[in-house]
Scaffold this motif. Structure first.
Motif, PDB file in Angstrom:
ATOM      1  N   VAL A 250       0.963  -1.244   0.212  1.00 32.48           N
ATOM      2  CA  VAL A 250       0.023  -0.118  -0.007  1.00 32.48           C
ATOM      3  C   VAL A 250       0.899   1.398   0.132  1.00 32.48           C
ATOM      4  O   VAL A 250       0.177   2.331  -0.164  1.00 32.48           O
TER       5      VAL A 250
ATOM      6  N   LYS B 210     -11.115   2.071  -0.758  1.00 31.40           N
ATOM      7  CA  LYS B 210     -11.036   1.659  -1.875  1.00 31.40           C
ATOM      8  C   LYS B 210     -10.020   0.709  -2.645  1.00 31.40           C
ATOM      9  O   LYS B 210     -10.085  -0.139  -3.141  1.00 31.40           O
ATOM     10  N   GLU B 211      -8.610   1.237  -2.278  1.00 24.68           N
ATOM     11  CA  GLU B 211      -7.529   0.555  -2.429  1.00 24.68           C
ATOM     12  C   GLU B 211      -7.611  -0.945  -1.589  1.00 24.68           C
ATOM     13  O   GLU B 211      -7.375  -1.954  -2.507  1.00 24.68           O
TER      14      GLU B 211
ATOM     15  N   ASN C 188      -7.591   7.449  -0.069  1.00 25.81           N
ATOM     16  CA  ASN C 188      -8.666   6.583  -0.519  1.00 25.81           C
ATOM     17  C   ASN C 188      -8.349   5.107  -0.302  1.00 25.81           C
ATOM     18  O   ASN C 188      -8.455   4.071  -0.952  1.00 25.81           O
ATOM     19  N   LEU C 189      -8.019   4.996   1.072  1.00 24.41           N
ATOM     20  CA  LEU C 189      -7.437   3.557   1.486  1.00 24.41           C
ATOM     21  C   LEU C 189      -8.484   2.459   1.250  1.00 24.41           C
ATOM     22  O   LEU C 189      -8.262   1.235   0.977  1.00 24.41           O
TER      23      LEU C 189
ATOM     24  N   PHE D 217       0.349  -0.633  -8.465  1.00 24.69           N
ATOM     25  CA  PHE D 217      -0.922   0.325  -8.394  1.00 24.69           C
ATOM     26  C   PHE D 217      -0.487   1.394  -9.307  1.00 24.69           C
ATOM     27  O   PHE D 217      -1.509   2.237  -9.588  1.00 24.69           O
TER      28      PHE D 217
ATOM     29  N   PRO E  66      -4.829  -2.596 -11.775  1.00 28.22           N
ATOM     30  CA  PRO E  66      -4.090  -3.457 -10.832  1.00 28.22           C
ATOM     31  C   PRO E  66      -4.426  -4.769 -10.483  1.00 28.22           C
ATOM     32  O   PRO E  66      -3.654  -5.582 -10.285  1.00 28.22           O
ATOM     33  N   GLN E  67      -5.705  -4.980 -10.629  1.00 27.54           N
ATOM     34  CA  GLN E  67      -6.401  -6.402 -10.312  1.00 27.54           C
ATOM     35  C   GLN E  67      -5.732  -7.433 -11.419  1.00 27.54           C
ATOM     36  O   GLN E  67      -5.291  -8.566 -11.008  1.00 27.54           O
TER      37      GLN E  67
ATOM     38  N   MET F 177     -10.055  -3.091  -3.796  1.00 28.49           N
ATOM     39  CA  MET F 177      -9.557  -3.465  -4.911  1.00 28.49           C
ATOM     40  C   MET F 177      -8.771  -4.701  -4.581  1.00 28.49           C
ATOM     41  O   MET F 177      -8.812  -5.733  -5.342  1.00 28.49           O
TER      42      MET F 177
ATOM     43  N   ALA G  58      -0.201   3.089  -2.997  1.00 22.02           N
ATOM     44  CA  ALA G  58      -1.589   3.087  -3.205  1.00 22.02           C
ATOM     45  C   ALA G  58      -1.913   4.724  -2.796  1.00 22.02           C
ATOM     46  O   ALA G  58      -1.145   5.428  -2.590  1.00 22.02           O
ATOM     47  N   ASP G  59      -3.172   4.996  -3.174  1.00 21.15           N
ATOM     48  CA  ASP G  59      -3.988   6.238  -2.939  1.00 21.15           C
ATOM     49  C   ASP G  59      -4.169   6.330  -1.434  1.00 21.15           C
ATOM     50  O   ASP G  59      -5.078   5.805  -0.921  1.00 21.15           O
TER      51      ASP G  59
END
Lengths: 217, 217, 217, 217, 217, 217
Positions: B9, B19-20, B16-17, B201, B206-207, B23, B12-13
Motif C-alpha cells: 500500500v 477503495k484501495e 482512499n485506502l 498501483f 491493478p487487479q 480492490m 496506493a492512494d
C-alpha cells in the motif's frame, strides 16, 4: 476576532481521507492539523510523508504539520514538498532550535515550536520573536483522546505576556483535549488556534462542531 | 504452486485506502503488505498504527506488516492489535533478534526477519528455523519505485539452500522493484512471496497486474 | 604490478600541510590518505572538512578519504565537494551499506568499505561487487602508530579469494602498522594499496620511504 | 579595559597553520579560538586533536578551545594535553554540566559553557559562579561566515546582570558574525571576549583588523 | 576433564550475598558468574559495581563477570578493580571488539565474548584466537529462569570446530537454562563451562547440585 | 516537624543487605533510599531490580527509589513491582516528564523529580504541582562520598518559594554530601527529606547517626 480552528486528522477515518479532507474543506476550519509521530520522540507511530501528500492533494486549507519526531531538521524539506504550510518542531527535540526555525522559514513555511506540558514558557524567551506559532501541548504528545491538563491556562497567560513583551507576532496554538468546555477559557486566556481531534471527528456533525468552536466567543 | 502476491500500500492512494483495500480484496492477491518507516531506521517516514487500523477495518486478506523501525520490540503488541497477521523486523535493527521473533509468535502472528541488500544470508543461520518469513530487500528500504538489485537472485538461491538444509519452513519474500520481468526468475530461484508496489498501483488495471504476477509460472 | 601507496596525513605535520602535501606530490605515492574521526565511531577526533579542503588545494594525487564516523551518509556530499576522490565508510557504521555505497558512486567518487579487525570478510559477500575499495583495518581504528595485527594476512587471502570468486574489481587496501617488514607479505597475499602513516612521516626521508614501499616487490 | 580578541582558526589557511599562528602571535590578539566540531552535535566536522597539537606547537597565546561535540567529558583530558588553556562545552550537550565544568578545572584549564542562540540565560543560574567563561553563540554553531543574530545584545545584557548579581567572575565571549559594526555595541553591552573568524582572516591585513577590534572602545 | 561450573548470583539471595558466596566457596564450583545488566543493552537492570565489590570481598573463586551493557569499554577498568577475573562483553555491543578484548587483557583479566542466540558463530572467525572465553547464550540475555534454546548444541559444535581449526585456546561457556538434562549433552558437544542460576539456587541443596553438574560426565 | 531521613543503601554492605535493612528498620529513619544507576545516564552502574526486591523483602520503611537512568518510563512498573514506594526520575532524562510523573502515580507510587546541580529550579514551574517529591542533587549523581555543593541552599530557598507560590504539596529532598554540618541549615532553608549515605554507614553507630540527623532541629 474568533479562534482559528485546526481539526486534527489523527482522529479522522484513515481509510477515507479524501472524504474527511473535503468535510474540513467545507467547514469553518482554518487549518488541517497533521500529527507526525515517529515512535522515538513519542511512544506512537502515526503517519508520515505519503499521508501528508494524500491530504494535500485534496485540501484547500493550509496544512498545519506538527512534527513529534527526533532530528526534525532531516525532514523539513520533505514535509514542505509534501504540502506543509506550517511546520512545528518540538523544543525538546531541537538542540539547535534557532537554526531549525530558520530552516523552516527558508522553505517558505510558517515556523512553529511546540512545548510539552512540563516545559516552561521561559524556555522560549530567545526564540519567541523568530516563530510564527507556539504549540502548547495540553496533553502529553503521542495519542488522541487524552484529558486536558488544567495547568495549560497558566501557560497561555505567561506565553501571551511574553509575546506582548517581546513584540513577537507568534500565534498561540493549543493541542490536546480541546472541547467546548475549555475552548472559550483558552481563547480568553490568549489562545489563537485550537486543535481539535476526537472532539470534532467523534461528534455527530463535525462541521457543526467546528463551527461551534469557531464561534465560541 | 504459484507465487504469493503481496501488494504494497506504500504505492496506493492514501486518500482512499478503503477503495484501495477493496480492490486488493477483490484481486488474486494473498496479503496486503504494509511498510512502516520511522525516519530513524530508514530515511523516510511513511505510516503507522492508525493507518494499519484503517486498512484492517476493510481488509479480508492478512496484513503483512514490515517494520522498518528502530527498537521494533516496543511496537509489536500495538501492531498486532492494529491488525497485523505477519510482523517482520529488520535483522539490522535487532540485537536480540531471537527474543523479538519469539515475542511476535507469542502474539499469535507469523514472524518474519528482513535483511538489507548488503546483509549476508549467513546471518540467518541460527534464526532461520524460528521464522515464518524472510524478506530479502531487493532495493534499499525507505522508498517505493526503486530499481531491482540483480544480486538478489543469488541471495534467494543461498537462502533457499539454507532453508532446505536446516529444515526450516520459512517462506522467502522479495521486496523492491518486483515486476513481470524479474518475477518469474525470482520464483524459479525459490521465492515464495512477491511484494509489488508501484508495479501494481501504477498499472492501468491493478487487479489484472496482480493476477498476471500470480500466474507468472 | 607494484603496490599502490597511500601516505596517511594523520602522521603529517598539521602546522604545515601544504609542505607535506607537496612532499607527497613529489613522491612515488599514488594517493593521499585522509583519516576522518568523529570521536563517536572511534575514540579520537582527528580532522574534518576544512582540513580536507586545504589538502585538496595543493594535492595532485587523489584524496583517499576514510570516514571513521557514525552516519557517514550525512557527509558524503560535503567530502566529495571538499575534494575526496575515494570515500570509504565503515561496514560497522552502515546499516544501509548498499545505499551508502551507491550514494558515493553517484557523487562520482570511488566507493570503499572498511572492516574492523574483528569483522569477518564474509560480511562483504553481497556488497563486494559494488565497491571499488575494501580497507582491511590492520589495527583498531582511532590512532596512528599502532602495532600491526598478524591475523590480517588471513583476511587478505580470504578477501582476495572472494574478489576472484565474485568477479569484483575491488582493490584491497591495508590500513594500520604497515612497514617494510610486512608490506611485501601483504602484497604477496593480495593487497593492492598500502596506507602508511608514521612509517613514512617519521622516517628520515619520507619520499625515499614511499619509494621503497612502492618497490617492495 | 579593551575587549579581548580571539581569532578563530576555523577561517584560517589550514594548509599553513604555522604561518597563521605566527601571524596571531605577532598580533594584538589575546587568545587563539579553536572550533572542534564532531558532525554529531553540530552538522559539520571541522578539526580535532592533532590540529590542536599542531597549533599549540607554535602558539604563544592561550588556546581557547570550543567543543561543539557530544559527550565532551570523554575528551577533556585529551584536549588539555593537546594544549588547551580554556575548554568550553555546550550546555545543550551536558546533562551533568556541573561535573563537566569541575573536570575541566581539575585539569588546570579555564572552564567555559557555551549556549546556543535559542538557549535562555536563565539556564546558567546555578552554574554561573563555577565557570570562567560563557560563550554566547551569536550564530548557530557549525559554520563560519554566518550573519550575526541581533537578539544577542539582549542576552549579553541579561548575562552581565546575572554575573553581577551572583558575584561570578565569568567573562562573556561572543562567537559568530562579529565585525567592526557590532563589536563596539557588544562590548558596551558587557561582552569581554570577541571571537572573530572570517572578519579577521578574510581581511587584507589580519593583524591590523585584530588591532582595530581590540581598540574598538 | 570435568565441566567447569559457574553458579550465577543472579539467582542468589541478594539480601545475604556473603552467605551465598560462602556457599559457593565451599562448593565444587569453579567460578562465580555475575550478570551485569544496564537496562539499555538488555531489558533488565540487575546489579553493578558495588555488588561485584561486595561479592569479591568474600569470594575465593574467580569472578566471571558478564557485561550485558552498551559501551562496555567505559567500564572495563572499574570492573577489574571491583574484582573481576574474567570480563566478557557482547559482540552485538562492540563495534570495535578487537580493541575491547585487548583492553580487557591489558587489565590482566581473562577476556570473553558473548554471542546472542541468533548471532552466528562465523562472526567470531577473526577474534577467536584473541579470546579466552566465548559465552554462547542459550537463552536471550536479560532474565534468569528461561527455557534452554535447543539450537545451542549446533552452535557448540560449530564453535568447537572453529576453535580447533584456528588453534584458539578459548573455552566455551554456556549461559541460560542449564540443567542436569542438557549439561551432559552440552559437555559432550564441546562446552567447557556451564553457568547455572536457578537450577542451583532453587535446588534443595545447592552445593550438592553444583557437585552433580560438575560430575555429569 | 523534624526532617525525614532516608539512609542510602549505596553506602551499605552489599554482602549483607538483610542486616543493613534491619538496622534501618530499627532506626529513626523514615525511608530507605535506593540509587539505581545504569552507566548511561550517570557514569556508574550501581544496582537494579533484584537488589530492590531483596531489600523490600526485609524493609519495613518505604523504599525511596531514585532512578539515575535513561528512559526511566521503561522501568517504572518493574520498580513498583519490586517494592518501590517512591519513584523519582531525573528531569534531564525525561523529555516527557509530565507523562512519566503521571505513570508513576498511576502505579500507586509517590512521584518525584530530581534535578542535577546545574539545573535551575525554574525548570520545575509547570510540573511542581504534580510531584510529591523534588530531589535536589547536592553532588553530581553517580557516586557516593562526594563533597556537598554550597549552591544547594539557594536552590532549596527558590524551590521552597515555588512550592508555596504554586500551592504544591511537594517535599524537598536533598541528596549528596549531607552531614551534621549542613543538615540543620538545609532543614532551615526548607528541606524536608535528607538522604545520607556514607555519613550514616561509615559512622560508628549508624542508628545513632540517623537519630542525630533526625533530631537536628
Amino acid at each position: 476576532m474568533n479562534p482559528l480552528i485546526a481539526p486534527s486528522v489523527l482522529a479522522a477515518d484513515f481509510a477515507n481521507l479524501q472524504k474527511e479532507v473535503e468535510m474540513i474543506n467545507g467547514s469553518a476550519a482554518d487549518y488541517i492539523h497533521v500529527d507526525i509521530m515517529d515512535g522515538v520522540f513519542v511512544p506512537n507511530i502515526s503517519m508520515g510523508l505519503p499521508v501528508v501528500e494524500a491530504i494535500n492533494r485534496y485540501a484547500n486549507k493550509p496544512l498545519d504539520v506538527h512534527l513529534m519526531i527526533v532530528n526534525p531538521e532531516n525532514y523539513l524539506a520533505a514535509f514542505q514538498k509534501a504540502g506543509a504550510a506550517h511546520i512545528t518542531v518540538h523544543s525538546e527535540a531541537c538542540p539547535h532550535l534557532h537554526r531549525t526555525i530558520q530552516s523552516i522559514k527558508e522553505l517558505g513555511c510558517k515556523a512553529g515550536v511546540a512545548v510539552n506540558p512540563h516545559t516552561p514558557i521561559a524556555q522560549l524567551e530567545d526564540i519567541i520573536r523568530e516563530v510564527d506559532i507556539v504549540i502548547l501541548m495540553s496533553v502529553n504528545p503521542g495519542f488522541g483522546g487524552q484529558k486536558f491538563i488544567e495547568n495549560t491556562y497558566k501557560k497561555v497567560h505567561r506565553l501571551a505576556k511574553l509575546i506582548v513583551e517581546t513584540g513577537s507576532h507568534a500565534k498561540i496554538e493549543i493541542d490536546g483535549g480541546v472541547s467546548m468546555e475549555n475552548a472559550r477559557k483558552l481563547f480568553d486566556a490568549g489562545a489563537n488556534i485550537l486543535v481539535a481531534g476526537n472532539f470534532v471527528f467523534s461528534s455527530e456533525n463535525p462541521q457543526e462542531t467546528i463551527k461551534k468552536l469557531k464561534n465560541i466567543v
